[in-house]
Design a protein around this motif. Structure first.
Motif, PDB file in Angstrom:
ATOM      1  N   LEU A  13      68.064  45.833  41.684  1.00 24.48           N
ATOM      2  CA  LEU A  13      68.705  45.355  40.456  1.00 24.48           C
ATOM      3  C   LEU A  13      69.852  45.860  40.306  1.00 24.48           C
ATOM      4  O   LEU A  13      69.993  47.272  39.744  1.00 24.48           O
ATOM      5  CB  LEU A  13      67.662  45.712  39.544  1.00 24.48           C
ATOM      6  CG  LEU A  13      67.654  45.310  38.005  1.00 24.48           C
ATOM      7  CD1 LEU A  13      68.165  43.778  37.734  1.00 24.48           C
ATOM      8  CD2 LEU A  13      66.570  45.983  37.122  1.00 24.48           C
ATOM      9  N   SER A  14      71.260  45.030  40.397  1.00 23.06           N
ATOM     10  CA  SER A  14      72.323  45.626  40.050  1.00 23.06           C
ATOM     11  C   SER A  14      72.810  45.602  38.650  1.00 23.06           C
ATOM     12  O   SER A  14      73.602  46.777  38.219  1.00 23.06           O
ATOM     13  CB  SER A  14      73.324  44.825  40.914  1.00 23.06           C
ATOM     14  OG  SER A  14      72.941  44.444  42.437  1.00 23.06           O
ATOM     15  N   SER A  15      72.591  44.912  37.848  1.00 23.24           N
ATOM     16  CA  SER A  15      73.048  44.770  36.584  1.00 23.24           C
ATOM     17  C   SER A  15      71.759  44.628  35.528  1.00 23.24           C
ATOM     18  O   SER A  15      71.075  43.427  35.900  1.00 23.24           O
ATOM     19  CB  SER A  15      74.066  43.578  36.459  1.00 23.24           C
ATOM     20  OG  SER A  15      74.494  43.461  35.104  1.00 23.24           O
ATOM     21  N   LEU A  16      71.775  45.099  34.495  1.00 19.45           N
ATOM     22  CA  LEU A  16      70.894  44.863  33.394  1.00 19.45           C
ATOM     23  C   LEU A  16      71.473  44.994  32.279  1.00 19.45           C
ATOM     24  O   LEU A  16      72.053  46.187  31.852  1.00 19.45           O
ATOM     25  CB  LEU A  16      69.705  45.778  33.682  1.00 19.45           C
ATOM     26  CG  LEU A  16      68.313  45.795  32.629  1.00 19.45           C
ATOM     27  CD1 LEU A  16      67.906  44.611  32.891  1.00 19.45           C
ATOM     28  CD2 LEU A  16      67.413  47.067  32.849  1.00 19.45           C
ATOM     29  N   ARG A  17      71.214  43.874  31.251  1.00 21.63           N
ATOM     30  CA  ARG A  17      71.996  43.974  29.974  1.00 21.63           C
ATOM     31  C   ARG A  17      71.107  43.533  28.949  1.00 21.63           C
ATOM     32  O   ARG A  17      70.097  42.714  29.094  1.00 21.63           O
ATOM     33  CB  ARG A  17      73.114  43.109  30.035  1.00 21.63           C
ATOM     34  CG  ARG A  17      74.114  43.262  31.158  1.00 21.63           C
ATOM     35  CD  ARG A  17      75.432  42.625  31.066  1.00 21.63           C
ATOM     36  NE  ARG A  17      76.260  43.091  30.092  1.00 21.63           N
ATOM     37  CZ  ARG A  17      77.686  42.691  29.973  1.00 21.63           C
ATOM     38  NH1 ARG A  17      78.061  41.838  30.668  1.00 21.63           N
ATOM     39  NH2 ARG A  17      78.374  43.495  28.933  1.00 21.63           N
ATOM     40  N   ARG A  18      71.217  43.956  27.715  1.00 27.14           N
ATOM     41  CA  ARG A  18      70.670  43.687  26.496  1.00 27.14           C
ATOM     42  C   ARG A  18      71.618  43.067  25.457  1.00 27.14           C
ATOM     43  O   ARG A  18      72.562  43.928  25.183  1.00 27.14           O
ATOM     44  CB  ARG A  18      69.840  44.752  25.774  1.00 27.14           C
ATOM     45  CG  ARG A  18      68.463  45.246  26.376  1.00 27.14           C
ATOM     46  CD  ARG A  18      67.346  44.265  25.868  1.00 27.14           C
ATOM     47  NE  ARG A  18      67.382  44.525  24.273  1.00 27.14           N
ATOM     48  CZ  ARG A  18      66.793  43.801  23.497  1.00 27.14           C
ATOM     49  NH1 ARG A  18      66.279  42.424  23.823  1.00 27.14           N
ATOM     50  NH2 ARG A  18      66.328  44.012  22.246  1.00 27.14           N
ATOM     51  N   VAL A  65      69.602  39.653  33.800  1.00 27.74           N
ATOM     52  CA  VAL A  65      69.520  40.413  35.037  1.00 27.74           C
ATOM     53  C   VAL A  65      70.582  39.576  36.255  1.00 27.74           C
ATOM     54  O   VAL A  65      70.357  38.597  36.004  1.00 27.74           O
ATOM     55  CB  VAL A  65      68.202  40.028  35.571  1.00 27.74           C
ATOM     56  CG1 VAL A  65      68.097  40.540  37.067  1.00 27.74           C
ATOM     57  CG2 VAL A  65      67.192  40.821  34.655  1.00 27.74           C
ATOM     58  N   ALA A  66      71.158  40.480  36.693  1.00 30.80           N
ATOM     59  CA  ALA A  66      71.977  40.081  37.914  1.00 30.80           C
ATOM     60  C   ALA A  66      72.136  40.888  39.088  1.00 30.80           C
ATOM     61  O   ALA A  66      71.905  42.204  38.871  1.00 30.80           O
ATOM     62  CB  ALA A  66      73.522  39.956  37.491  1.00 30.80           C
ATOM     63  N   VAL A  67      72.126  40.354  40.438  1.00 31.81           N
ATOM     64  CA  VAL A  67      72.046  41.183  41.588  1.00 31.81           C
ATOM     65  C   VAL A  67      73.208  40.547  42.564  1.00 31.81           C
ATOM     66  O   VAL A  67      73.747  39.686  42.350  1.00 31.81           O
ATOM     67  CB  VAL A  67      70.638  41.033  42.284  1.00 31.81           C
ATOM     68  CG1 VAL A  67      69.508  41.446  41.414  1.00 31.81           C
ATOM     69  CG2 VAL A  67      70.529  39.402  42.558  1.00 31.81           C
ATOM     70  N   GLU A  68      73.506  41.787  43.408  1.00 29.93           N
ATOM     71  CA  GLU A  68      74.472  41.547  44.519  1.00 29.93           C
ATOM     72  C   GLU A  68      73.651  40.581  45.301  1.00 29.93           C
ATOM     73  O   GLU A  68      72.681  40.925  45.820  1.00 29.93           O
ATOM     74  CB  GLU A  68      74.971  42.805  45.041  1.00 29.93           C
ATOM     75  CG  GLU A  68      75.880  43.536  44.079  1.00 29.93           C
ATOM     76  CD  GLU A  68      77.273  42.999  44.164  1.00 29.93           C
ATOM     77  OE1 GLU A  68      77.580  41.979  44.855  1.00 29.93           O
ATOM     78  OE2 GLU A  68      78.024  43.829  43.375  1.00 29.93           O
ATOM     79  N   GLY A  69      74.446  39.502  46.088  1.00 32.45           N
ATOM     80  CA  GLY A  69      73.702  38.880  47.144  1.00 32.45           C
ATOM     81  C   GLY A  69      72.640  37.825  46.948  1.00 32.45           C
ATOM     82  O   GLY A  69      72.448  37.260  47.816  1.00 32.45           O
ATOM     83  N   PHE A  70      72.619  37.575  45.748  1.00 33.93           N
ATOM     84  CA  PHE A  70      71.675  36.589  45.324  1.00 33.93           C
ATOM     85  C   PHE A  70      71.850  35.870  43.982  1.00 33.93           C
ATOM     86  O   PHE A  70      72.038  36.532  43.076  1.00 33.93           O
ATOM     87  CB  PHE A  70      70.362  37.057  45.273  1.00 33.93           C
ATOM     88  CG  PHE A  70      68.964  36.088  45.260  1.00 33.93           C
ATOM     89  CD1 PHE A  70      68.569  35.267  46.035  1.00 33.93           C
ATOM     90  CD2 PHE A  70      68.327  35.980  43.743  1.00 33.93           C
ATOM     91  CE1 PHE A  70      67.900  34.189  45.935  1.00 33.93           C
ATOM     92  CE2 PHE A  70      67.543  34.858  43.331  1.00 33.93           C
ATOM     93  CZ  PHE A  70      67.357  33.976  44.809  1.00 33.93           C
ATOM     94  N   ASP A  71      72.097  34.539  43.919  1.00 32.55           N
ATOM     95  CA  ASP A  71      72.460  33.655  42.829  1.00 32.55           C
ATOM     96  C   ASP A  71      71.820  32.371  42.615  1.00 32.55           C
ATOM     97  O   ASP A  71      72.096  31.624  41.932  1.00 32.55           O
ATOM     98  CB  ASP A  71      73.862  33.575  42.784  1.00 32.55           C
ATOM     99  CG  ASP A  71      74.432  32.669  43.995  1.00 32.55           C
ATOM    100  OD1 ASP A  71      73.494  32.123  44.617  1.00 32.55           O
ATOM    101  OD2 ASP A  71      75.629  32.548  44.026  1.00 32.55           O
TER     102      ASP A  71
END
Length: 673
Positions: A614-619, A635-641
């Protein structure tokens, strides 16, 4: 159909066991052990061959075809003859024409073959080395540069030369057994001398090595001390031997030192012949003795096993000829050979400091020929051989393989078990001895400890177990063997009653094991030996402490178990385009929590489709470390979109957990299940 043992057939025909093996080899019968039997048809075929040879015929008369021999087990198919290597050698990469000529084929055919494989090359073109190698290999040739050919010749020549120099040598036989069961009396009877009366109290006080000649063939015997104080030398004696004669008194049966002797022989990996001695005494019980031997895994031939048991009376010289025949038969089957040429190599079986001659070592030569005047290295000492004495004390100029000699001329007294090696000069001998001293000081312990086991240095724990009573021995042994697992093995190489002694330490040293005692002490000689050999001794008063210690060490060396811990789950409810990650998932945390930097798994339609971090987690617009259940997040991750609405994101962590249980070995299923 009636079957006959080999040595019975040899006796019937009046030939030696070695001659019988030669006839069987001519018939294509493979003999695997001294207790092998053959059927009557094969025996008759052997009789025919012997009769032919005695009549001096070179060819057998025409008669009905000889029956196909049937050994104990179906003979394996004959091994294919090794094909001679077809080697092509070139000093540089060959042309097409040169390679074709070397392989004995037409140049035009090779050009066409190359063309079919996509290579356009005329006869005069030089091929790249890897292409030439491949083409040669396809035609059954090995392509080598000339320097490689010379290197191969140099590497193979010594091996072939050594094999060509191997000659049959006398067997080295170690005589083992319980104190006062008649080992020295047996050798005394064989040698027709009277050594036993010269020993203190009738018990041998030092290792002696003797040569005897039987029907023109020599046997070297090592007489090991039977007294408890000298059992450490027994293990060293077993290291140089080809086979063991175990002497068991028919009136006493199997005793504690008998079991020790069996375990020493097994640790050395040598065959055992049992001499059941004192059969003339009124209280002798051969049947009981054989039953006790069977309990130790030595199943007599008479009971369908493979252990030769010869009832003898050493005092009355009864059945000694049968015992010697069995020794020679086993030796023939072992095909004992050595190279008598070149520098000598051997092993010290006893050493002492003589008041007049200085350091003296009793050595069994194992390879080469030891000569007076040779410079030798023995363990961490050295010297020049001033004199060689045979077992009768007579001077000899040289000693070949399997010959026991006393060596005079060493600088210091070597240790029993040290290796002797002849070298070319004093300088070389001194350098090697100094190096051996340094290595001995820095050498790793011969045994194994619970600490090294826990550090993962061993995968099998070999134990010598001592306890105060036989019941305690069996209880400790059973409890330890139940710890045996698929990952780490436990093998009890010896178990006995009484304090830990020097013999226990030497057996553990020879087997890279350790000694454990339950309710017993450790004698001073054993402590000194343990320090010298680097063997660990552990003693316990409570059996559970023994089991707990060993189990804890075994668990400590196991690879940790990797377990997953689910932290939380979230449902994807919207998708957003972002600059860095292309697509971000708008999620609602349904249970637990999502934690940045932890692992996540994306589930779709009940199947896991991706796993990563889990690369990026934002509120809203803020970066956060975690989001709890009931809240929304991005939620955002490296290598998967490839997120889709409805996907489930599982957040989890992997941890290494120390194993708390061993994987026990499964009992084998019965046949047919």
């Amino acid at each position: 159909m009636r079957r006959i043992r080999l040595y019975h057939l040899a006796k019937e025909l009046g030939i030696s066991n070695r001659e019988l093996l030669r006839f069987l080899k001519e018939l294509g019968v493979e003999v695997k052990s001294h207790s092998s039997t053959i059927d009557e048809e094969t025996a008759q075929a052997v009789r025919d061959l012997v009769e032919e040879e005695r009549r001096g015929r070179k060819k057998a008369p025409e008669r009905a075809p000889r029956p196909k021999p049937s050994p104990d087990k179906e003979s394996p198919p004959p091994k294919p003859r090794r094909e001679e290597k077809r080697i092509l050698k070139f000093s540089s990469p060959p042309t097409v024409a040169q390679l074709a000529e070397a392989m004995g084929m037409d140049g035009a055919d090779l050009v066409a073959e190359l063309f079919r494989s996509g290579i356009v090359a005329p006869l005069t073109q030089t091929l790249e080395w890897d292409i030439a190698e491949r083409i040669a290999s396809e035609h059954g040739y090995t392509l080598l540069r000339e320097e490689e050919v010379e290197a191969v010749k140099k590497e193979e020549a010594p091996k072939e030369a050594e094999e060509g120099r191997l000659v049959p040598v006398p067997p080295v036989v170690t005589v083992l057994g319980h104190v006062d069961h008649g080992k020295t009396t047996l050798l005394d009877a064989i040698r027709n001398t009277n050594v036993a009366d010269q020993e203190v109290g009738g018990i041998t006080q030092s290792i002696g090595a003797y040569e005897v000649e039987i029907e023109g063939r020599k046997i070297t015997f090592i007489d090991t001390p039977g007294h408890e104080a000298f059992t450490a030398m027994r293990a060293r004696g077993a290291r140089v031997t080809h086979l063991v004669v175990l002497v068991v008194a028919a009136d006493d049966g199997v005793m504690p030192q008998t079991v020790e002797a069996i375990n020493h022989a097994r640790a050395a990996g040598v065959p055992i012949i049992v001499a059941i001695n004192k059969i003339g005494k009124p209280e002798a019980n051969i049947e009981r003795t054989m039953r006790q031997l069977a309990e130790q895994g030595l199943i007599p031939e008479e009971w369908g096993g493979e252990t030769v048991c010869v009832p003898i009376s050493a005092l009355k010289k009864q059945n000694l000829d049968t015992l010697l025949e069995m020794i020679l038969l086993v030796a023939d089957l072992l095909e004992i050979k050595a190279d008598p040429t070149g520098p000598a190599e051997g092993t010290v079986i006893e050493s002492k400091k003589d008041p007049t001659r200085g350091p003296v070592a009793t050595v069994i030569v194992q390879k080469g020929t030891l000569k007076v005047g040779d410079w030798v290295v023995v363990g961490d000492t050295y010297g020049r051989v001033r004199a060689l004495l045979d077992w009768q004390g007579k001077p000899v100029r040289e000693a070949g393989p399997s010959k026991p000699v006393e060596v005079v001329g060493l600088e210091e007294v070597p240790r029993a078990g040290d290796k002797l090696r002849a070298v070319g000069s004093r300088r070389e001998a001194l350098e090697l001895a100094e190096r051996a001293k340094e290595e001995r000081g820095a050498r790793a312990p011969a045994g194994v400890s619970l600490e090294s086991l826990a550090a993962g240095e061993e995968r099998e724990l070999r134990l010598v177990v001592k306890a105060s009573t036989q019941g305690a021995v069996e209880a400790a042994r059973k409890a330890l063997e139940q710890l045996d697992s698929e990952e780490i093995g436990i093998r009890v190489i010896h178990a006995g009653v009484g304090d830990v002694n020097e013999s226990d330490v030497m057996l553990a040293s020879a087997s890279r094991g350790m000694v454990v005692g339950f309710g017993v002490g450790v004698d001073p000689a054993a402590r000194r030996a343990a320090e010298g050999e680097g063997v660990s001794i552990r003693t316990y008063d409570v059996i559970y402490d023994l089991i707990d210690d060993i189990e804890a060490a075994m668990l400590g060396m196991l690879e940790p178990e990797v377990v997953e811990e689910t932290l939380g789950k979230a449902e994807v409810r919207a998708l957003f385009k972002t600059g860095r990650y292309k697509v971000a998932a708008g999620c609602f945390v349904t249970e637990g929590r999502l934690v940045r930097g932890k692992l996540i798994r994306v589930w779709r339609d009940g199947k896991a489709i991706w796993e990563g971090t889990l690369s990026s987690l934002r509120r809203f617009k803020d970066d956060v470390n975690e989001v709890m259940a009931g809240l929304e997040c991005g939620v955002a991750v490296e290598g998967f979109d490839d997120f889709k609405v409805g996907d489930i994101i599982e957040c989890f962590d992997r941890k290494e957990v120390r194993r708390t249980e061993l994987t026990r070995k499964r009992a084998p299923l019965p046949e047919g299940r």
